[in-house]
Design a protein around this motif. Structure first.
Motif, PDB file in Angstrom:
ATOM      1  N   ASP A 155       2.555  -2.001   0.393  1.00 10.00           N
ATOM      2  CA  ASP A 155       2.291  -2.856  -0.764  1.00 10.00           C
ATOM      3  C   ASP A 155       0.980  -2.457  -1.445  1.00 10.00           C
ATOM      4  O   ASP A 155       0.911  -2.348  -2.664  1.00 10.00           O
ATOM      5  CB  ASP A 155       2.210  -4.323  -0.341  1.00 10.00           C
ATOM      6  N   TYR A 156      -0.031  -2.256  -0.612  1.00 12.52           N
ATOM      7  CA  TYR A 156      -1.342  -1.940  -1.176  1.00 12.52           C
ATOM      8  C   TYR A 156      -1.321  -0.592  -1.881  1.00 12.52           C
ATOM      9  O   TYR A 156      -1.998  -0.413  -2.892  1.00 12.52           O
ATOM     10  CB  TYR A 156      -2.424  -1.931  -0.093  1.00 12.52           C
ATOM     11  N   ALA A 157      -0.552   0.318  -1.308  1.00 13.24           N
ATOM     12  CA  ALA A 157      -0.472   1.644  -1.928  1.00 13.24           C
ATOM     13  C   ALA A 157       0.128   1.525  -3.321  1.00 13.24           C
ATOM     14  O   ALA A 157      -0.365   2.106  -4.289  1.00 13.24           O
ATOM     15  CB  ALA A 157       0.353   2.584  -1.061  1.00 13.24           C
ATOM     16  N   VAL A 158       1.191   0.716  -3.399  1.00  9.87           N
ATOM     17  CA  VAL A 158       1.830   0.496  -4.702  1.00  9.87           C
ATOM     18  C   VAL A 158       0.830  -0.159  -5.649  1.00  9.87           C
ATOM     19  O   VAL A 158       0.662   0.252  -6.800  1.00  9.87           O
ATOM     20  CB  VAL A 158       3.078  -0.379  -4.540  1.00  9.87           C
ATOM     21  N   GLU A 159       0.162  -1.166  -5.109  1.00 11.66           N
ATOM     22  CA  GLU A 159      -0.835  -1.897  -5.893  1.00 11.66           C
ATOM     23  C   GLU A 159      -1.875  -0.932  -6.449  1.00 11.66           C
ATOM     24  O   GLU A 159      -2.243  -0.986  -7.615  1.00 11.66           O
ATOM     25  CB  GLU A 159      -1.503  -2.906  -4.974  1.00 11.66           C
TER      26      GLU A 159
END
Lengths: 204, 770
Positions: B465-469
């Motif tokens: 998720d954070y990577a996408v963010e």
């Protein structure tokens, strides 16, 4: 743990190509010894040393950076807060000297406009391997209106002098000469709460 | 050796010499090279090595001792030697100790040629045996050394040793892998095995095994861009890299305290150089990045160069370690300034988010101290904890990385921060916290607690998720910058607009003040007017012709000036309208038009009442306008205010177009409010103004006065000489108005025009007249 009190805090930054001896210079200045058993600086690191100048206790917070180009994203974010920057090259390696221009450009881009700069030609103890003459170092410093010094962290040449000179230049600027002015007062005020906080922490 | 040289004969000294010489030579390292021994018997090859030269030398000495025996026999000793070496090459164990002993026990005394030969044969045989023994010794020594190196390499404190059962289990697993039947092993089982521990001595093989397992599970990496991906290690070693300098200067700065890597250009450093050089040739995009040397170092401690290289490649390509060392080229296209964005910045972002979600207190504490992940976590990520943490801890992290994925690095980071939360929360300054993170934290015995916590953490989803963010954020950056620029621009506009509004309000206030001043002036004028009117009515019949002229002149001017303003009172006869102005009379155009003809006619007809009214009215108008003019240099206030108002509205519209989102709404509200206020102000002022004017009107109209041919000098002066008015003078005049003196003054005023001189006599007449 009682912390040393100080009148002023100066943030300095050491930059330059990989392997020119930034960490060694910092070690020599902060711990006064030369060691070869240290690791490459990955990212960013700092050391603290308090010096006394014109009767003022000045805490120097010296940031040591990774020299490899691709670490710039991490290191340039520390340029902004720096009051003094030391550009280091290696007198036995011409490439590191040529890159000084690149580092200067970096400073222009990322640092405060009024930051104090100084160029250091390190490893001057290795005269037999010298690849950059002292004159060339002086010339580039003159061209950009920056202080210049040849140093050796190994032989302890000019290290302390370099830091003191840079700190004094910043002191001149910060305090507007010898008289402490509003700027100075502001810094002093800023510092007070943190000290008080610390004392409180000690009491509990 | 002693047993061989024990026989007391005349040849003994020479034999001893021979053997000692041979022995000495043999012990010198050069002789131990296999090639030396094999080379000697080759026919036609000059015998230059020290081994054989000692032979030749000895045979020469012997020749001088016993000429008869030695003459012509220079070669038989060589023959024995050759024969023996050739023989022994095939059957190594021919020289048994028994045979040697039997030789030794032979009787003493003068020896025959055969005996001598025998002795020589024996000496040579023994020498060769010695050589062999030394060789075996060297082999042993070598293997001892390798095991010593191995010991040195693996010199670290394990986090808890694993028991024999686990070792056996690993052995069986590894045996399965070694038998080339690479098959998937149940992941859960592997996980359990790793958790129980990995034996230090087979750790290298375990990593290799785990890497193979991971390879089976994941698709092959895209290697189209890497032509050297499958190039054998030894081929890569032959190449030259442009990163040579960068690698060389880091060799001494990677594990400087570890005995395997400590010696400058020793075996450890050489191996590291090789592996890094090979990698930089394989992957030119990454080349060499600081931090890689530590990862390579840990691998080298557990396996040989070639294997370590394969595992490094595996970590980089298959486990995604590679991207954190890459200079991001996509950023290059977006912005020149940040051309060298490190993708590891993404990792740092992910860690920061992770800490914020799991340890919000700690996160805010670190934020407050200005300790960013770049400061402490960059080495964690880039060296996989190797540069700061003890090896025993690091290898456990490596176990997990090989078992799972690089997410382990985040899990370990988070676990470390959590475990040391209390210590970090105590820190009072950035320095203290940094010191704690860099030195204290690795120093404290990294207990198993952390390791267990790592196992319990499942953060892969969050990390994704954070990577996408992060990628969204970094894409947004240019857009955000544009928005922020627009925002700043709008803010500036807003500021400017509000400043303008302020000045407009100020202008209105000024205008308001002027109003009141004008009112006072008006009152004075009215008094004057009354006085004058009285005077005039009493002297009506005595009016000289000159004065009438002046009245004419005055009225002409006035009619001209009144054209400037559009008047509501076009019809001078419409007294009702003047007397009872409507409420709608709010516009500032309140100036009536009294033509000179009317005045003249009025004078002519002696219609005093009528004309008085009109002229008074017209005078009043001009007075009020001019007193405004004189009293305040900003004569166009009403118009200007109006102008500004429209201008302001235009700006508002413009702003409305430009702004968006909340800001717009807020701004719009603000503007509307301002506008409303402004309008109200304006309306109020207008109302006041009209009210005043009304009052004045009614006042004027109420008064039935005689014709006033001497209107307020000030009013007139304004019309005739717009340049002259001076406030002080005005005030003086208006204050010092006296019914009698007025006449004089009035004439003087007219005199200011070119007609002054012509009129002057008339003025005197006027003076004389009464």
């Amino acid at each position: 743990m009682a912390k040393k009190t100080y009148d002023l805090l100066f943030k300095l930054l050491l930059i330059g190509d990989s392997g020119v001896g930034k960490t060694c210079i910092l070690f020599r200045f902060s711990d006064n010894h030369f060691t070869t058993t240290f690791i490459s600086t990955i990212g960013i690191d700092f050391k603290i040393k308090t010096v006394e100048l014109r009767g003022k206790k000045i805490k120097l917070q010296i940031w040591d950076t990774a020299g490899q180009e691709r670490f710039h994203t991490i290191t340039t974010s520390y340029y902004r807060g720096a009051m003094g920057i030391m550009l280091v090259y290696d007198i036995t390696n011409e490439k590191t000297f040529d890159d000084i221009v690149k580092w200067l450009r970096n400073i222009d881009e990322h640092a405060n406009e009024d930051v104090e700069k100084m160029i250091l030609g390190n490893k001057c103890d290795m005269e037999e391997k010298r690849a950059v003459s002292r004159e060339r170092g002086e010339a580039i410093a003159r061209e950009h209106g920056i202080r210049f010094m040849e140093t050796s962290a190994k032989a302890n040449v000019n290290i302390e002098r370099a830091f003191n000179e840079l700190a004094e230049a910043i002191l001149d600027k910060t305090a507007g000469g010898r008289e402490p002015d509003a700027d100075h007062a502001r810094i002093a005020v800023e510092r007070r709460p943190s000290r008080a906080q610390h004392q409180r922490a000690c009491c509990t | 050796m002693a047993s061989v040289t024990g026989s007391p004969s005349c040849y003994c000294p020479s034999l001893i010499l021979l053997l000692v010489a041979i022995f000495n030579n043999c012990t010198s390292e050069a002789v131990w090279k296999k090639d030396n021994i094999i080379d000697i018997p080759m026919p036609g090859k000059p015998l230059f090595n020290p081994f054989t030269s000692s032979f030749l030398k000895l045979s020469d000495t012997r020749a001088t001792e016993g000429a008869t025996e030695a003459s012509g026999e220079l070669t038989w000793r060589q023959a024995i030697y050759r024969r023996h070496v050739e023989l022994n090459d095939g059957s190594e164990d021919e020289l048994s100790p028994k045979k040697l002993l039997s030789l030794q026990s032979e009787p003493k005394g003068r020896r025959s040629r055969d005996q001598l030969r025998q002795l020589w044969k024996m000496a040579i045989e023994q020498t060769i045996l010695l050589v062999r023994m030394e060789r075996e010794n060297a082999k042993l020594k070598e293997s001892e050394e390798t095991s010593a190196v191995r010991r040195i390499k693996l010199e670290y404190n394990e986090l808890g040793a694993c028991d024999a059962g686990v070792t056996l289990m690993w052995d069986s697993l590894l045996a399965r892998g070694a038998s080339r039947q690479i098959s998937k092993v149940d992941r859960h089982m592997l996980r359990q095995a790793v958790i129980q521990g990995v034996p230090r001595n087979s750790r290298g093989s375990v990593w290799y095994f785990l890497a193979e397992q991971a390879t089976l599970r994941s698709p092959p990496p895209d290697i189209r861009k890497f032509p050297n991906y499958n190039t054998p290690y030894h081929t890569l070693l032959a190449g030259l890299t442009k990163h040579q300098h960068a690698i060389l200067i880091d060799l001494g700065r990677t594990f400087p305290q570890h005995s395997y890597f400590a010696s400058a250009l020793g075996p450890g450093q050489l191996a590291m150089y090789n592996i890094l050089k090979a990698y930089s040739l394989l992957d030119p995009d990454v080349g060499y990045c600081q931090g890689l040397s530590f990862v390579a170092g840990v691998l080298l401690l557990h396996m040989d160069e070639a294997e370590a290289f394969v595992l490094l490649r595996h970590l980089m390509f298959r486990r995604g370690l590679r991207k954190q060392y890459l200079p991001d080229m996509s950023a290059l296209q977006v912005q020149e300034n940040i051309s060298r964005i490190f993708l590891s910045v993404q990792q740092l972002y992910q860690l920061s988010r992770l800490v914020r979600d799991h340890e919000p207190e700690l996160h805010s504490k670190l934020e407050a101290l200005d300790v960013s992940p770049a400061l402490y976590a960059a080495p964690w990520m880039l060296t996989l904890f190797t540069s700061q943490f003890p090896l025993g801890f690091v290898v456990r992290v490596f176990d997990l990385i090989f078992l799972e994925s690089l997410d382990v690095v985040f899990a370990v980071s988070l676990a470390l921060l959590t475990a040391h939360k209390d210590g970090l929360m105590m820190c009072e300054s950035c320095e203290e916290a940094a010191e704690y993170l860099k030195h204290k934290m690795p120093g404290i015995d990294s207990d198993r607690g952390i390791y267990e916590k790592v196992h319990s953490l499942d953060i892969s989803r969050e990390l994704a998720d954070y990577a996408v963010e992060y990628s969204v954020l970094s894409e947004e950056v240019p857009r955000m910058t544009a928005l922020m620029d627009a925002n700043a621009r709008l803010e500036a506009d807003k500021m400017r607009a509000s400043e303008e509004l302020d000045s407009a309000i100020e202008t209105i206030n000024n205008y308001h003040n002027n109003q009141s001043r004008m009112e006072t002036q008006l009152r004075t004028m009215e008094q004057q007017l009354t006085a004058l009117s009285k005077y005039m009515s009493s002297h009506q019949k005595d009016l000289p012709a000159d004065i009438k002229k002046i009245i004419q002149l005055y009225n002409r001017k006035q009619s001209f000036s009144s054209k400037i303003f559009s008047s509501k009172f076009n019809d001078p006869n419409d007294e009702d309208q003047r007397k009872n102005p409507k409420t709608g009379m709010s516009t500032p155009n309140l100036f009536s038009k009294v033509t000179k003809e009317e005045v003249i006619e009025a004078i002519r007809n002696n219609d005093l009442m009528e004309l008085d009214k009109k002229s008074q009215f017209s005078m009043k108008k001009s007075q009020s306008v001019h007193s405004g003019l004189i009293a305040n240099t900003t004569k166009t206030y009403p118009l200007k205010v109006l102008e500004e108002k429209t201008e302001f509205e235009e700006r508002l519209l413009e702003l409305k177009k430009n702004t968006n989102l909340e800001l717009i709404a807020q701004e719009r509200l603000f503007e509307q409010k301002l506008k409303r206020d402004f309008d109200e102000n304006l309306k109020r002022l207008d109302a006041k103004l009209s009210q005043k004017l009304d009052e004045m009107d009614t006042n004027q109209n109420r008064r039935a006065m005689s014709l006033n041919i001497a209107p307020g000098e000030r009013a007139d002066s304004g019309f005739v000489t717009p340049l002259s008015p001076d406030r002080e003078k005005d005030d003086n005049v208006s204050v010092t108005s006296h019914p009698l003196s007025d006449c004089d003054v009035e004439i003087k005023f007219d005199g200011q025009s070119t007609k002054l001189k012509q009129i002057r006599p008339a003025a005197r007449q006027v003076e004389e007249a009464p």
